[in-house]
Design a protein around this motif. Structure first.
Motif, short mmCIF file in Angstrom:
data_model
loop_
_atom_site.label_atom_id
_atom_site.label_comp_id
_atom_site.label_asym_id
_atom_site.label_seq_id
_atom_site.Cartn_x
_atom_site.Cartn_y
_atom_site.Cartn_z
N ILE A 210 0.83 -1.21 0.00
CA ILE A 210 0.00 0.00 0.00
C ILE A 210 0.86 1.26 0.00
O ILE A 210 0.64 2.18 -0.80
CB ILE A 210 -0.96 0.00 1.20
N MET A 211 1.85 1.32 0.88
CA MET A 211 2.71 2.49 0.97
C MET A 211 3.73 2.52 -0.16
O MET A 211 3.90 3.54 -0.84
CB MET A 211 3.42 2.53 2.32
N SER B 213 3.82 1.15 -3.10
CA SER B 213 3.29 1.37 -4.45
C SER B 213 2.96 2.84 -4.66
O SER B 213 3.22 3.40 -5.74
CB SER B 213 2.05 0.51 -4.69
N ALA B 214 2.41 3.49 -3.63
CA ALA B 214 2.10 4.91 -3.74
C ALA B 214 3.38 5.74 -3.84
O ALA B 214 3.48 6.67 -4.66
CB ALA B 214 1.27 5.37 -2.55
N SER C 255 10.00 -0.53 2.41
CA SER C 255 8.69 -0.41 3.08
C SER C 255 8.13 -1.81 3.22
O SER C 255 7.58 -2.37 2.26
CB SER C 255 7.75 0.48 2.26
N THR D 262 -1.22 7.74 6.19
CA THR D 262 -1.89 6.53 5.73
C THR D 262 -1.57 6.25 4.27
O THR D 262 -0.94 7.07 3.59
CB THR D 262 -3.41 6.70 5.88
N GLY D 263 -2.06 5.13 3.78
CA GLY D 263 -1.89 4.82 2.37
C GLY D 263 -2.54 5.85 1.48
O GLY D 263 -2.00 6.22 0.42
N ALA E 204 -0.36 8.76 1.35
CA ALA E 204 0.82 8.49 0.53
C ALA E 204 0.54 8.78 -0.94
O ALA E 204 1.42 9.27 -1.66
CB ALA E 204 1.27 7.05 0.72
N THR F 281 -6.68 1.72 3.58
CA THR F 281 -5.39 2.41 3.53
C THR F 281 -4.50 1.97 4.69
O THR F 281 -3.30 2.22 4.68
CB THR F 281 -5.58 3.94 3.59
N MET F 282 -5.06 1.34 5.68
CA MET F 282 -4.34 0.64 6.75
C MET F 282 -5.28 -0.44 7.27
O MET F 282 -6.29 -0.15 7.89
CB MET F 282 -3.96 1.59 7.88
N ASP G 176 -10.29 -1.31 6.52
CA ASP G 176 -9.54 -0.17 7.04
C ASP G 176 -9.81 0.00 8.54
O ASP G 176 -10.89 -0.37 9.04
CB ASP G 176 -9.96 1.11 6.31
#
Length: 295
Positions: A12-13, A15-16, A65, A125-126, A129, A233-234, A279
Motif C-alpha cells: 500500500i505504501m 506502491s504509492a 517499506s 496513511t496509504g 501516501a 489504507t491501513m 480499514d
C-alpha cells in the motif's frame, strides 16, 4: 531528476511512493515478492528488479517499506539481499514501522558491509501516501540523511531529522499512539451523534469545522459516514502489529498509556467481527454494533 530511486516493498505504501517518484520524473527501480505489485509499478513507468540486491545495485537511494521484521531480515541478509550485493554509495531509508532492535540488527549487518541505513519511518496513511501527504522522520547518519532529504519532495510533504538511529521510530510510535486514539475517538463521536438522531454527513461537515476536529476525523470520517471500509489504507490486521510495537515500547519504559490501551480492545473486536482486511476506520462499525446503532 538526477537521482535513481530504488523501492523494495510495493504494498500500500510502497506502491504509492514509487508511483509518485515516477510522476515526479525520477528513474525508479522496484522489487516485491508479489508479481502483481511489480506489474503495477511497471505500468507506471518503473523498472523491475529480480531481488532487493539488484535494486540497491541500480539505485542512488533505496527506500524499504516492509510488513515485518522477518521481511526486513530477508531483504537485508537473505539470498539476493542488499548486504551481499548492494551499492555501498546508496543509503537505505528504512521506512517500515518495526521494533527498534530489529532495525538496529539490520543497520549493523549493513554497516558491516559498508552500507548506511537510516531509520526513516513515515507518518501518514496509504491514502495520504497517494497525495504525497506524508512526513518523514529521518534518523541516523546525518550526512546520509541530508542526501536523502533532497528527494523528499518526490513522495512526501515534510521531513524532520530527529537525531540518532532509532529516534525516527520513537517519534513514529508517539505519532501512531495518537492516531490509535484519535481514530477511535472520531468513530465514537460519530456513533454518539448518529445514535442521537443526527445525520452522519452533517456531523462530519460540522465537526470538521469545529474545535473538536482532528486529522483522523478528516481522513477517516468520510468512510465512517459512508460505512464502507473495504478500500483499506491501513488494514486492521496490519495495525495490530503497530499496536503491539507501541504497547511493548511503552512497557519497556514503564510508561503508562491508559488511553492507548483502551483503544486496543476496539481494534481487536474488529478482528473478531471479521474485519481484519478492512480499514481501521471500521472501528466506527464496531462501536456502532456495540451501541446497537441502526443505519
Amino acid at each position: 531528476m538526477s537521482k535513481h530511486i530504488g523501492v523494495v516493498g510495493l504494498g500500500i505504501m510502497g506502491s504509492a511512493i514509487s508511483g509518485n517518484f515516477c510522476k515526479s520524473g525520477y528513474q525508479v527501480t522496484g522489487y516485491d515478492i508479489s508479481q502483481e505489485r511489480c506489474d503495477e509499478l511497471a505500468g507506471k513507468g518503473g523498472n523491475i528488479a529480480g531481488s532487493p540486491g539488484e535494486v540497491a545495485a541500480a539505485a542512488d537511494i533505496v527506500l524499504t517499506s516492509l510488513p515485518s521484521s522477518a521481511a526486513l531480515d530477508a531483504v537485508v541478509s537473505g539470498d539476493g539481499g542488499i548486504a551481499a550485493t548492494g551499492n555501498k554509495a546508496a543509503p537505505i531509508m528504512e521506512c517500515s514501522t518495526l521494533p527498534i532492535e530489529d532495525k538496529q540488527r539490520n543497520h549493523d549487518a549493513l554497516a558491516a558491509a559498508g552500507i548506511t541505513m537510516l531509520d526513516s519511518p513515515l507518518s501518514g496513511t496509504g491514502a495520504q501516501a497517494v497525495t504525497k501527504d506524508l512526513a518523514v522522520y529521518l534518523s541516523g547518519d546525518e550526512s546520509a540523511a541530508n542526501m536523502c532529504a533532497e528527494i523528499i519532495e518526490g513522495f512526501a510533504r515534510a521531513h524532520y531529522y530527529v537525531g540518532e538511529f532509532g529516534n525516527g521510530s520513537r517519534m513514529k510510535y508517539v505519532a501512531n499512539h495518537l492516531v490509535a486514539i484519535h481514530n477511535v475517538a472520531a468513530a465514537e463521536a460519530l456513533v454518539l451523534g448518529m445514535k442521537a438522531g443526527l445525520d452522519a454527513q452533517t456531523i462530519f461537515d460540522v465537526i470538521s469545522d469545529s474545535a473538536g476536529n482532528s486529522r483522523m476525523f478528516e481522513i477517516r470520517g468520510p468512510m465512517m459516514v459512508a460505512d464502507n471500509y473495504d478500500d483499506a489504507t491501513m488494514k486492521i490486521e496490519v495495525w495490530q502489529k503497530d499496536m503491539g510495537i507501541i504497547a511493548a515500547f511503552a512497557k519497556s519504559l514503564a510508561c503508562p498509556v491508559p488511553m492507548f490501551s483502551t483503544t486496543a480492545d476496539i481494534y481487536t473486536a474488529g478482528m473478531a467481527q471479521g474485519r481484519a482486511t478492512q480499514d481501521t476506520g471500521a472501528v466506527c462499525a464496531v462501536l456502532g454494533e456495540m451501541a446497537r446503532l441502526k443505519r
